[in-house]
Design a protein around this motif. Sequence first.
Motif, PDB file in Angstrom:
ATOM      1  N   PHE A  50       0.833  -1.204   0.000  1.00  0.00           N
ATOM      2  CA  PHE A  50       0.000   0.000   0.000  1.00  0.00           C
ATOM      3  C   PHE A  50       0.867   1.253   0.000  1.00  0.00           C
ATOM      4  CE2 PHE A  50      -2.220   3.359   2.347  1.00  0.00           C
ATOM      5  CZ  PHE A  50      -3.351   3.492   1.551  1.00  0.00           C
ATOM      6  N   GLU A  51       1.951   1.248   0.784  1.00  0.00           N
ATOM      7  CA  GLU A  51       2.822   2.422   0.825  1.00  0.00           C
ATOM      8  C   GLU A  51       3.540   2.609  -0.506  1.00  0.00           C
ATOM      9  OE1 GLU A  51       6.431   4.388   3.494  1.00  0.00           O
ATOM     10  OE2 GLU A  51       5.805   2.323   3.836  1.00  0.00           O
ATOM     11  N   ARG A  52       3.975   1.515  -1.128  1.00  0.00           N
ATOM     12  CA  ARG A  52       4.641   1.632  -2.425  1.00  0.00           C
ATOM     13  C   ARG A  52       3.713   2.225  -3.465  1.00  0.00           C
ATOM     14  NH1 ARG A  52       6.615  -4.282  -3.390  1.00  0.00           N
ATOM     15  NH2 ARG A  52       6.995  -3.457  -5.481  1.00  0.00           N
ATOM     16  N   VAL A  53       2.470   1.760  -3.480  1.00  0.00           N
ATOM     17  CA  VAL A  53       1.503   2.301  -4.439  1.00  0.00           C
ATOM     18  C   VAL A  53       1.223   3.773  -4.153  1.00  0.00           C
ATOM     19  CG1 VAL A  53      -0.868   2.130  -5.250  1.00  0.00           C
ATOM     20  CG2 VAL A  53       0.458   0.054  -4.885  1.00  0.00           C
ATOM     21  N   ALA A  54       1.039   4.119  -2.871  1.00  0.00           N
ATOM     22  CA  ALA A  54       0.751   5.507  -2.508  1.00  0.00           C
ATOM     23  C   ALA A  54       1.918   6.417  -2.856  1.00  0.00           C
ATOM     24  CB  ALA A  54       0.428   5.599  -1.018  1.00  0.00           C
ATOM     25  N   VAL A  55       3.140   5.978  -2.546  1.00  0.00           N
ATOM     26  CA  VAL A  55       4.313   6.783  -2.875  1.00  0.00           C
ATOM     27  C   VAL A  55       4.449   6.941  -4.389  1.00  0.00           C
ATOM     28  CG1 VAL A  55       6.837   6.843  -2.779  1.00  0.00           C
ATOM     29  CG2 VAL A  55       5.529   6.238  -0.741  1.00  0.00           C
ATOM     30  N   GLY A  56       4.173   5.864  -5.151  1.00  0.00           N
ATOM     31  CA  GLY A  56       4.232   5.964  -6.606  1.00  0.00           C
ATOM     32  C   GLY A  56       3.208   6.934  -7.160  1.00  0.00           C
ATOM     33  N   LEU A  57       1.995   6.914  -6.599  1.00  0.00           N
ATOM     34  CA  LEU A  57       0.961   7.838  -7.065  1.00  0.00           C
ATOM     35  C   LEU A  57       1.316   9.285  -6.744  1.00  0.00           C
ATOM     36  CD1 LEU A  57      -2.276   5.880  -6.073  1.00  0.00           C
ATOM     37  CD2 LEU A  57      -1.316   6.176  -8.362  1.00  0.00           C
ATOM     38  N   VAL A  58       1.989   9.487  -5.613  1.00  0.00           N
ATOM     39  CA  VAL A  58       2.373  10.848  -5.242  1.00  0.00           C
ATOM     40  C   VAL A  58       3.552  11.332  -6.074  1.00  0.00           C
ATOM     41  CG1 VAL A  58       3.292  12.275  -3.374  1.00  0.00           C
ATOM     42  CG2 VAL A  58       1.454  10.647  -2.916  1.00  0.00           C
ATOM     43  N   ARG A  59       4.511  10.438  -6.337  1.00  0.00           N
ATOM     44  CA  ARG A  59       5.718  10.850  -7.067  1.00  0.00           C
ATOM     45  C   ARG A  59       5.499  10.933  -8.570  1.00  0.00           C
ATOM     46  NH1 ARG A  59      10.554   7.330  -4.119  1.00  0.00           N
ATOM     47  NH2 ARG A  59      10.526   8.492  -2.129  1.00  0.00           N
ATOM     48  N   ALA A  60       4.531  10.220  -9.115  1.00  0.00           N
ATOM     49  CA  ALA A  60       4.315  10.209 -10.571  1.00  0.00           C
ATOM     50  C   ALA A  60       4.026  11.605 -11.124  1.00  0.00           C
ATOM     51  CB  ALA A  60       3.197   9.231 -10.927  1.00  0.00           C
ATOM     52  N   PRO A  61       3.073  12.371 -10.577  1.00  0.00           N
ATOM     53  CA  PRO A  61       2.851  13.725 -11.119  1.00  0.00           C
ATOM     54  C   PRO A  61       4.075  14.623 -10.986  1.00  0.00           C
ATOM     55  CG  PRO A  61       1.016  13.030  -9.719  1.00  0.00           C
ATOM     56  CD  PRO A  61       2.113  12.040  -9.522  1.00  0.00           C
ATOM     57  N   ILE A  62       4.836  14.466  -9.889  1.00  0.00           N
ATOM     58  CA  ILE A  62       6.044  15.283  -9.721  1.00  0.00           C
ATOM     59  C   ILE A  62       7.062  14.946 -10.807  1.00  0.00           C
ATOM     60  CG2 ILE A  62       7.926  15.829  -8.142  1.00  0.00           C
ATOM     61  CD1 ILE A  62       6.064  15.172  -5.827  1.00  0.00           C
ATOM     62  N   LEU A  63       7.228  13.635 -11.092  1.00  0.00           N
ATOM     63  CA  LEU A  63       8.170  13.225 -12.132  1.00  0.00           C
ATOM     64  C   LEU A  63       7.736  13.734 -13.498  1.00  0.00           C
ATOM     65  CD1 LEU A  63      10.657  11.581 -12.947  1.00  0.00           C
ATOM     66  CD2 LEU A  63       9.184   9.561 -13.121  1.00  0.00           C
ATOM     67  N   VAL A  64       6.452  13.636 -13.818  1.00  0.00           N
ATOM     68  CA  VAL A  64       5.948  14.137 -15.100  1.00  0.00           C
ATOM     69  C   VAL A  64       6.153  15.640 -15.216  1.00  0.00           C
ATOM     70  CG1 VAL A  64       3.861  14.423 -16.494  1.00  0.00           C
ATOM     71  CG2 VAL A  64       4.276  12.257 -15.345  1.00  0.00           C
ATOM     72  N   TYR A  65       5.904  16.352 -14.122  1.00  0.00           N
ATOM     73  CA  TYR A  65       6.100  17.801 -14.136  1.00  0.00           C
ATOM     74  C   TYR A  65       7.568  18.150 -14.371  1.00  0.00           C
ATOM     75  CZ  TYR A  65       6.439  22.580 -12.386  1.00  0.00           C
ATOM     76  OH  TYR A  65       6.707  23.916 -12.258  1.00  0.00           O
ATOM     77  N   GLN A  66       8.488  17.439 -13.725  1.00  0.00           N
ATOM     78  CA  GLN A  66       9.911  17.709 -13.921  1.00  0.00           C
ATOM     79  C   GLN A  66      10.343  17.416 -15.365  1.00  0.00           C
ATOM     80  OE1 GLN A  66      11.836  15.369 -10.899  1.00  0.00           O
ATOM     81  NE2 GLN A  66      11.437  16.858  -9.256  1.00  0.00           N
ATOM     82  N   ILE A  67       9.796  16.356 -15.960  1.00  0.00           N
ATOM     83  CA  ILE A  67      10.121  16.044 -17.359  1.00  0.00           C
ATOM     84  C   ILE A  67       9.625  17.148 -18.281  1.00  0.00           C
ATOM     85  CG2 ILE A  67       9.626  14.443 -19.249  1.00  0.00           C
ATOM     86  CD1 ILE A  67       9.577  12.203 -17.181  1.00  0.00           C
ATOM     87  N   ILE A  68       8.395  17.628 -18.032  1.00  0.00           N
ATOM     88  CA  ILE A  68       7.840  18.699 -18.878  1.00  0.00           C
ATOM     89  C   ILE A  68       8.682  19.960 -18.753  1.00  0.00           C
ATOM     90  CG2 ILE A  68       5.841  20.207 -19.196  1.00  0.00           C
ATOM     91  CD1 ILE A  68       4.084  17.865 -18.356  1.00  0.00           C
TER      92      ILE A  68
END
Length: 346
Positions: free
Chosen positions: A292-310
């Motif tokens: 559950f923590e891995r999924v939650a951390v992934g969901l939180v970090r995914a938008p940040i990673l996409v924003y940094q790529i953009i």
Amino acid sequence: FSQKNDSMSPKESKTKTNPGLLRLAELSLKDYDWRSSVFKSKEADRKIEESLARMMGDEPTYVRPMDASEETIGPLGLLEKSSVDWLRQVFEEEAIRAKQIVRLGGMMVRPIEAKAPDGELGPLGFMEKQFVDFLDEVRQSEKERSRSNTLRPKDLDESVRGPLGEAELKAVEAIREILDAEKLRMTQSRMRDELVRPIDVPGPIGEFEMIVLEVVEAERQRAMDRKMNPEKLLIRPKDASMKGPLGVLEEQAVAVVEKLTIEEKERLRNIRKFLHDNRPMQQDENSILGIFERVAVGLVRAPILVYQIIVRVTELLQSEPLSDEDVRVINDRSGAQKRDESKKGD
């Protein structure tokens, strides 16, 4: 026969066994055993963590306010500690009462009758004893008042006066003190041919007027301080040149809030450290909490990673080509680095 059973006296009903009460007492004992084992295990784990932290030269982490050290414990910790101690005594008392009910086969046992092996009563038994003693004193004093044909409870002898008589006596004394002060004030007003204020004679109303005047005077001085310091939008009562009752009260409230703030900041730091050292995905990533923590951390970090790529792609698209001078400098430096590496290789 049914009428005889229905007219059973309270003493007989108390000595009668109750299967429902017996079953409830047995369940209470099982619950007590379970709670005791859980509490002892948690307390043992807590002691082990504190010992390990001290051996490593670190302060033991804690989550609950009552687990703070004596140097950092605050009002919330002291309040929780006293509440937990009281509840623990209640659990112990109820366990003793349940054991007595089971031993007597389901007979009713009141908290005042459930004494510890050392003869001490628990919190509930002590409260019931105080209430029963209060009712007994009232009943005895009322019996004596009825026997002696005394009209008011306060007129009884001090040895048999009782709580009602004491309360009436205090109320009468307070009213008499006010009346005496007002009579003295009226007498002084007639003698001086002017109005005498309650503050000029001793009495409760005069003391109350004195407090009100202190508040008014302090507020008047605070208004003058604000006029003398126009750059300040607000002058708090505790910051005024003359501290009245409101200023003293505010200082005490601020001191309590500061203690609570320091306590909660320290507890927040310990909670963060505790969560960092005991993250489920680090302890066991294949457990339910770890997944559950891995999924939650992934969901939180995914938008940040996409924003940094953009942002990075946007910077690359907006960048300009290097000038000839910059290209020459880069080539010269890269050539010098290659020559140095070839010399080291030789």
